[in-house]
Motif scaffolding. Structure first.
Motif, PDB file in Angstrom:
ATOM      1  N   PRO A 282      25.774 -35.323  -2.363  1.00 27.07           N
ATOM      2  CA  PRO A 282      26.672 -34.637  -1.413  1.00 27.07           C
ATOM      3  C   PRO A 282      27.525 -33.607  -2.147  1.00 27.07           C
ATOM      4  O   PRO A 282      28.121 -33.902  -3.176  1.00 27.07           O
ATOM      5  CB  PRO A 282      27.532 -35.773  -0.864  1.00 27.07           C
ATOM      6  CG  PRO A 282      27.588 -36.776  -1.977  1.00 27.07           C
ATOM      7  CD  PRO A 282      26.276 -36.666  -2.717  1.00 27.07           C
ATOM      8  N   ALA A 283      27.563 -32.409  -1.614  1.00 24.45           N
ATOM      9  CA  ALA A 283      28.186 -31.278  -2.298  1.00 24.45           C
ATOM     10  C   ALA A 283      29.693 -31.449  -2.465  1.00 24.45           C
ATOM     11  O   ALA A 283      30.384 -31.883  -1.548  1.00 24.45           O
ATOM     12  CB  ALA A 283      27.902 -29.993  -1.539  1.00 24.45           C
ATOM     13  N   SER A 284      30.166 -31.083  -3.655  1.00 23.72           N
ATOM     14  CA  SER A 284      31.609 -31.052  -3.916  1.00 23.72           C
ATOM     15  C   SER A 284      32.196 -29.697  -3.571  1.00 23.72           C
ATOM     16  O   SER A 284      33.409 -29.553  -3.432  1.00 23.72           O
ATOM     17  CB  SER A 284      31.878 -31.365  -5.388  1.00 23.72           C
ATOM     18  OG  SER A 284      31.378 -32.629  -5.745  1.00 23.72           O
ATOM     19  N   VAL A 285      31.316 -28.691  -3.465  1.00 24.28           N
ATOM     20  CA  VAL A 285      31.754 -27.335  -3.156  1.00 24.28           C
ATOM     21  C   VAL A 285      30.594 -26.575  -2.533  1.00 24.28           C
ATOM     22  O   VAL A 285      29.429 -26.829  -2.853  1.00 24.28           O
ATOM     23  CB  VAL A 285      32.255 -26.613  -4.431  1.00 24.28           C
ATOM     24  CG1 VAL A 285      31.133 -26.463  -5.451  1.00 24.28           C
ATOM     25  CG2 VAL A 285      32.885 -25.268  -4.114  1.00 24.28           C
ATOM     26  N   PHE A 286      30.896 -25.664  -1.627  1.00 23.25           N
ATOM     27  CA  PHE A 286      29.895 -24.777  -1.035  1.00 23.25           C
ATOM     28  C   PHE A 286      30.068 -23.381  -1.636  1.00 23.25           C
ATOM     29  O   PHE A 286      31.176 -22.986  -1.999  1.00 23.25           O
ATOM     30  CB  PHE A 286      30.056 -24.691   0.483  1.00 23.25           C
ATOM     31  CG  PHE A 286      29.873 -26.015   1.183  1.00 23.25           C
ATOM     32  CD1 PHE A 286      28.919 -26.923   0.775  1.00 23.25           C
ATOM     33  CD2 PHE A 286      30.671 -26.344   2.281  1.00 23.25           C
ATOM     34  CE1 PHE A 286      28.753 -28.140   1.425  1.00 23.25           C
ATOM     35  CE2 PHE A 286      30.511 -27.548   2.947  1.00 23.25           C
ATOM     36  CZ  PHE A 286      29.554 -28.458   2.514  1.00 23.25           C
ATOM     37  N   MET A 287      28.975 -22.628  -1.701  1.00 20.58           N
ATOM     38  CA  MET A 287      29.084 -21.277  -2.263  1.00 20.58           C
ATOM     39  C   MET A 287      29.695 -20.297  -1.281  1.00 20.58           C
ATOM     40  O   MET A 287      30.356 -19.343  -1.667  1.00 20.58           O
ATOM     41  CB  MET A 287      27.725 -20.769  -2.755  1.00 20.58           C
ATOM     42  CG  MET A 287      26.715 -20.442  -1.686  1.00 20.58           C
ATOM     43  SD  MET A 287      25.296 -19.512  -2.341  1.00 20.58           S
ATOM     44  CE  MET A 287      24.489 -20.733  -3.344  1.00 20.58           C
ATOM     45  N   GLY A 288      29.481 -20.504   0.030  1.00 15.33           N
ATOM     46  CA  GLY A 288      30.002 -19.578   1.030  1.00 15.33           C
ATOM     47  C   GLY A 288      29.244 -18.260   1.017  1.00 15.33           C
ATOM     48  O   GLY A 288      28.356 -18.030   0.184  1.00 15.33           O
ATOM     49  N   ASP A 289      29.603 -17.372   1.911  1.00 13.51           N
ATOM     50  CA  ASP A 289      28.962 -16.051   1.967  1.00 13.51           C
ATOM     51  C   ASP A 289      29.251 -15.233   0.719  1.00 13.51           C
ATOM     52  O   ASP A 289      28.453 -14.373   0.339  1.00 13.51           O
ATOM     53  CB  ASP A 289      29.454 -15.276   3.204  1.00 13.51           C
ATOM     54  CG  ASP A 289      28.872 -15.829   4.490  1.00 13.51           C
ATOM     55  OD1 ASP A 289      28.194 -16.878   4.432  1.00 13.51           O
ATOM     56  OD2 ASP A 289      29.098 -15.225   5.554  1.00 13.51           O
ATOM     57  N   VAL A 290      30.372 -15.513   0.066  1.00 14.92           N
ATOM     58  CA  VAL A 290      30.727 -14.778  -1.143  1.00 14.92           C
ATOM     59  C   VAL A 290      29.735 -15.074  -2.272  1.00 14.92           C
ATOM     60  O   VAL A 290      29.657 -14.334  -3.246  1.00 14.92           O
ATOM     61  CB  VAL A 290      32.170 -15.121  -1.586  1.00 14.92           C
ATOM     62  CG1 VAL A 290      32.260 -16.555  -2.124  1.00 14.92           C
ATOM     63  CG2 VAL A 290      32.681 -14.131  -2.620  1.00 14.92           C
ATOM     64  N   GLY A 291      28.953 -16.140  -2.116  1.00 15.19           N
ATOM     65  CA  GLY A 291      27.920 -16.454  -3.093  1.00 15.19           C
ATOM     66  C   GLY A 291      26.533 -16.105  -2.616  1.00 15.19           C
ATOM     67  O   GLY A 291      25.745 -15.485  -3.339  1.00 15.19           O
ATOM     68  N   SER A 292      26.213 -16.478  -1.371  1.00 14.38           N
ATOM     69  CA  SER A 292      24.845 -16.281  -0.876  1.00 14.38           C
ATOM     70  C   SER A 292      24.488 -14.808  -0.681  1.00 14.38           C
ATOM     71  O   SER A 292      23.378 -14.377  -1.012  1.00 14.38           O
ATOM     72  CB  SER A 292      24.656 -17.037   0.445  1.00 14.38           C
ATOM     73  OG  SER A 292      25.576 -16.611   1.434  1.00 14.38           O
ATOM     74  N   LEU A 293      25.414 -14.012  -0.160  1.00 16.91           N
ATOM     75  CA  LEU A 293      25.121 -12.591   0.067  1.00 16.91           C
ATOM     76  C   LEU A 293      24.838 -11.833  -1.237  1.00 16.91           C
ATOM     77  O   LEU A 293      23.839 -11.109  -1.331  1.00 16.91           O
ATOM     78  CB  LEU A 293      26.258 -11.921   0.847  1.00 16.91           C
ATOM     79  CG  LEU A 293      26.434 -12.361   2.307  1.00 16.91           C
ATOM     80  CD1 LEU A 293      27.588 -11.594   2.956  1.00 16.91           C
ATOM     81  CD2 LEU A 293      25.156 -12.151   3.110  1.00 16.91           C
ATOM     82  N   PRO A 294      25.682 -11.946  -2.270  1.00 14.11           N
ATOM     83  CA  PRO A 294      25.394 -11.212  -3.510  1.00 14.11           C
ATOM     84  C   PRO A 294      24.182 -11.739  -4.268  1.00 14.11           C
ATOM     85  O   PRO A 294      23.489 -10.963  -4.936  1.00 14.11           O
ATOM     86  CB  PRO A 294      26.675 -11.364  -4.332  1.00 14.11           C
ATOM     87  CG  PRO A 294      27.352 -12.554  -3.775  1.00 14.11           C
ATOM     88  CD  PRO A 294      27.022 -12.568  -2.320  1.00 14.11           C
ATOM     89  N   LEU A 295      23.902 -13.037  -4.191  1.00 12.01           N
ATOM     90  CA  LEU A 295      22.721 -13.567  -4.864  1.00 12.01           C
ATOM     91  C   LEU A 295      21.450 -12.983  -4.253  1.00 12.01           C
ATOM     92  O   LEU A 295      20.524 -12.577  -4.962  1.00 12.01           O
ATOM     93  CB  LEU A 295      22.696 -15.097  -4.791  1.00 12.01           C
ATOM     94  CG  LEU A 295      23.675 -15.839  -5.708  1.00 12.01           C
ATOM     95  CD1 LEU A 295      23.627 -17.336  -5.430  1.00 12.01           C
ATOM     96  CD2 LEU A 295      23.368 -15.561  -7.173  1.00 12.01           C
TER      97      LEU A 295
END
Length: 358
Positions: free
Chosen positions: A258-271
Motif C-alpha cells: 500500500p502506497a505511502s505517497v502518490f506521485m500526482g499529476d506533478v509526477g505523471s505528466l512530466p514522466l
C-alpha cells in the motif's frame, strides 16, 4: 557538470578518463537518482502530511480506494528533483537535447503542480478542467516541436518499426505530430496512474527501453549497423533516461502497495512528456506505441468508453481506465498492477527487437 569539470583533468589524472564513457555515466546517473529519491522520500512524505497535501478519492471508483483518502500526494516533485540533479551531475549539459528534455520535464511538471494544487485547494479529485490542462500542455509541446523543426539538418522523416526503407516525410506536419506524441504520452501516463505503483512500473521499463534506443541512435557505428537514423548528440539522453529509471525505482519503494505517497499529476505528466520527447529526439516516435503499450491501452480504454457512452448510451468496460475494469471484475489491486507490469516488460522486449528486425 561532473563530466565538464572532471573529464578535462584526464590528461593529468588517468582515472578521470572514465567520464568519457557513456556506460559509466549511465550507471552512476541511475544510482545517484535512486539514492536521492530513496533518501529524501521519508522526510518529504512527512512534510506533505504536515501540510495536509492528501489525495482526494473520487466516490464513483472502486470502494476499496476510499481507504486511500488523505495519502500524501505530489510526490512527483521528488522524482523531478532527482532526475534533474542526477542529469546535471552526469550528463553533458552543453548538449541541447538534454536541455530540451529537461525543459519538457519542468514545463509539464509545472502544469501538473498547478493541477494538483487546485485539487487540494478545492478539496476534490478534479483540478484544472480538461481544456485548461490540454492547452497548457500543447503550449509546452509546441515550443519543443518548433525547436526540432527549426534545427538545421533535423529530419522530419519517421522511422517505422519493422521497416528499413519506409520512412515517410511529414514536412511541416511534423510539428503537430511531435505535439501529439509528447502530449499524448504525458496524458496516457497520467491516466495509468490510478493504482499503487501502476504508472511508475511501466515508466521504469520504458525508460530502460529508450535508454537503449537513444544510446544506439547517438552512436554512428551502432546506428549504421542497426539501420536506424543517426542523431548526433542523442546518446547523452541515455544518461537522462538512466536518471528517470533510478528516480522512479527509488520512488517505487514508497509507492508500492500500500502506497505511502502518490506521485500526482506533478509526477505523471512530466514522466510521460520525458518519454515522448526522447522518442521524438531519437526518431523512434512510433516505437512508443509498443514501448508504452500499457499507457496506450489505458488511454484507448478511456477514449472508447467515452465514445461508446456518448454515441450508444452503453459502456464497453465496467469502468475506465482499463485497470479499474479489472478491479471491478474482482481482481485485487496488486494482481492488476503486477500483471500490467509483466505486459509492459514483454512489450518493451518486443519493441527493442524491432531495432534489428527490419
Amino acid at each position: 557538470m561532473l563530466y565538464l569539470w572532471l573529464y578535462p583533468l584526464h590528461t593529468e589524472f588517468a582515472i578521470f578518463n572514465v567520464f568519457r564513457y557513456l556506460s559509466f555515466r549511465i550507471i552512476y546517473a541511475a544510482v545517484t537518482a535512486f539514492i536521492i529519491a530513496f533518501v529524501l522520500a521519508p522526510p518529504m512524505i512527512r512534510k506533505l502530511q504536515e501540510l495536509g497535501l492528501g489525495q482526494k478519492i473520487r466516490e464513483e471508483g472502486p470502494s476499496s480506494h476510499l481507504t486511500k483518502t488523505g495519502t500524501p500526494t505530489m510526490g512527483g516533485i521528488l522524482i523531478i528533483f532527482a532526475v534533474l540533479i542526477s542529469t546535471f551531475l552526469w550528463a553533458d549539459v552543453t548538449n541541447l537535447y538534454v536541455w530540451l528534455v529537461m525543459l519538457s520535464i519542468v514545463g509539464f511538471g509545472l502544469v501538473g503542480f498547478v493541477d494538483d494544487y487546485v485539487k487540494i485547494l478545492r478539496g476534490r479529485s478534479m483540478g484544472l478542467n480538461a481544456w485548461q490542462k490540454l492547452l497548457a500542455q500543447i503550449g509546452v509541446a509546441l515550443g519543443i516541436g518548433l525547436f526540432f523543426y527549426s534545427s538545421p539538418g533535423y529530419s522530419t522523416e519517421l522511422s517505422v518499426p519493422f521497416f528499413k526503407s519506409f520512412t515517410p516525410d511529414l514536412g511541416p506536419f511534423y510539428i503537430p505530430f511531435a505535439i501529439l506524441v509528447i502530449v499524448g504520452c504525458s496524458n496516457a501516463v497520467n491516466l495509468t496512474d490510478g493504482l499503487d505503483g501502476l504508472a511508475v512500473g511501466p515508466v521504469i521499463v520504458a525508460s530502460i527501453a529508450y535508454l537503449v534506443v537513444s544510446y544506439a541512435a547517438g552512436n554512428r557505428v551502432v546506428s549504421e549497423y542497426l539501420l536506424i537514423p543517426y542523431i548526433e548528440g542523442a546518446g547523452e539522453l541515455s544518461v537522462l533516461m538512466a536518471a528517470v529509471f533510478g528516480s522512479s525505482l527509488g520512488f517505487l519503494w514508497f509507492n508500492t502497495y500500500p502506497a505511502s505517497v502518490f506521485m500526482g499529476d506533478v509526477g505523471s505528466l512530466p514522466l510521460g512528456a520525458a518519454l515522448g520527447t526522447v522518442a521524438v529526439v531519437s526518431k523512434h516516435e512510433l516505437l512508443l506505441i509498443l514501448v508504452g503499450g500499457v499507457f496506450v491501452m489505458e488511454a484507448v480504454s478511456v477514449i472508447f468508453q467515452v465514445a461508446s457512452f456518448k454515441s450508444r448510451g452503453k459502456r464497453i468496460f465496467l469502468m475506465a481506465p482499463l485497470h479499474h475494469h479489472f478491479e471491478m471484475k474482482g481482481w485485487e489491486e496488486p494482481k492488476v498492477v503486477v500483471r500490467l507490469w509483466i505486459v509492459a516488460i514483454l512489450l518493451s522486449l518486443l519493441s527493442l527487437s524491432t531495432l534489428k528486425l527490419r
